[in-house]
Design a protein around this motif. Structure first.
Motif, short mmCIF file in Angstrom:
data_model
loop_
_atom_site.label_atom_id
_atom_site.label_comp_id
_atom_site.label_asym_id
_atom_site.label_seq_id
_atom_site.Cartn_x
_atom_site.Cartn_y
_atom_site.Cartn_z
N ASN A 25 0.82 -1.21 0.00
CA ASN A 25 0.00 0.00 0.00
C ASN A 25 0.86 1.26 0.00
O ASN A 25 0.56 2.22 -0.71
N LEU A 28 2.17 1.91 -3.43
CA LEU A 28 1.09 2.33 -4.33
C LEU A 28 0.62 3.75 -4.05
O LEU A 28 0.31 4.50 -4.97
N ILE A 29 0.60 4.15 -2.79
CA ILE A 29 0.24 5.54 -2.45
C ILE A 29 1.27 6.50 -3.06
O ILE A 29 0.91 7.52 -3.65
N VAL A 32 0.66 6.57 -6.86
CA VAL A 32 -0.54 7.30 -7.27
C VAL A 32 -0.36 8.80 -7.05
O VAL A 32 -0.91 9.62 -7.80
N ILE A 41 -2.41 2.22 -11.85
CA ILE A 41 -1.91 2.54 -10.51
C ILE A 41 -3.08 2.86 -9.58
O ILE A 41 -3.13 2.40 -8.44
N ASN A 42 -4.07 3.62 -10.07
CA ASN A 42 -5.26 3.90 -9.26
C ASN A 42 -5.99 2.61 -8.89
O ASN A 42 -6.41 2.44 -7.75
N GLN A 44 -4.77 -0.50 -8.71
CA GLN A 44 -3.98 -1.28 -7.75
C GLN A 44 -3.97 -0.62 -6.37
O GLN A 44 -3.99 -1.32 -5.35
N CYS A 45 -3.99 0.69 -6.34
CA CYS A 45 -4.03 1.40 -5.05
C CYS A 45 -5.37 1.12 -4.36
O CYS A 45 -5.40 0.86 -3.15
N SER A 48 -5.32 -2.25 -2.95
CA SER A 48 -4.47 -2.35 -1.75
C SER A 48 -5.21 -1.86 -0.51
O SER A 48 -5.07 -2.42 0.57
N TYR A 61 -10.10 5.77 -5.63
CA TYR A 61 -9.15 5.20 -6.59
C TYR A 61 -9.86 4.27 -7.58
O TYR A 61 -9.53 4.27 -8.77
#
Length: 164
Positions: A25, A28-29, A32, A41-42, A44-45, A48, A61
């Protein structure tokens, strides 16, 4: 997407699969924040945050990933994730709308139909929920007894309240 960014995304996905949810996470943050308009990416975020049982954080997201556009496989997952997230938060009407939109785009998606039926149950639309579930079971089961009664199950799926 730059090669380094793609590598970071792959690492974040690998960490999630390994159960290292917080580490995934965090990556990913950061991604993003650096690439706010990247749909993957959004997506997957959002995933997460769902994995961390932080559904409220996932919504923005998922919505952004869907609005920007994703390949079909990920788009299916985003609709399913967003609809399920709204349902888990008790936002049943929003969940229903997401699943309806998703099923317009992917009418044959059996998993989405099942999750939609769960939302219908929460909305007290029991007959419609049962109809979808029974029909889906009849269409997908490999159980021999279910297969033997497939036509009957399909027939009765939308007639549960009828008496003959």
């Amino acid at each position: 997407m730059e090669e380094l960014t793609l590598k970071e995304l792959e690492i974040a996905i690998k960490l999630r699969k390994e159960g290292k949810l917080k580490e995934s996470n965090e990556i990913l943050i950061n991604l993003v924040n650096e690439y706010p308009d990247d749909p993957m990416i959004n997506y997957q975020c959002a995933w997460s945050f769902d994995s961390l049982v932080l559904e409220k954080n996932a919504i923005q997201y998922y919505e952004k990933a869907i609005s920007i556009g994703l390949p079909d496989k990920e788009l299916r997952g985003a609709y399913l994730g967003l609809g399920s997230t709204y349902r888990a938060l008790g936002q049943y009407e929003e969940s229903q709308e997401v699943f309806k939109d998703g099923l317009v785009k992917f009418p044959q998606d059996k998993a989405m139909k099942v999750f939609y039926a769960i939302t219908l149950y929460n909305l007290k639309e029991y007959s419609k929920a049962m109809e979808i579930l029974l029909y889906t079971i009849a269409q997908t089961s490999i159980d021999e007894n279910i297969k033997n009664y497939k036509k009957a199950i399909e027939f009765y799926s939308d007639k549960l309240d009828e008496i003959w």
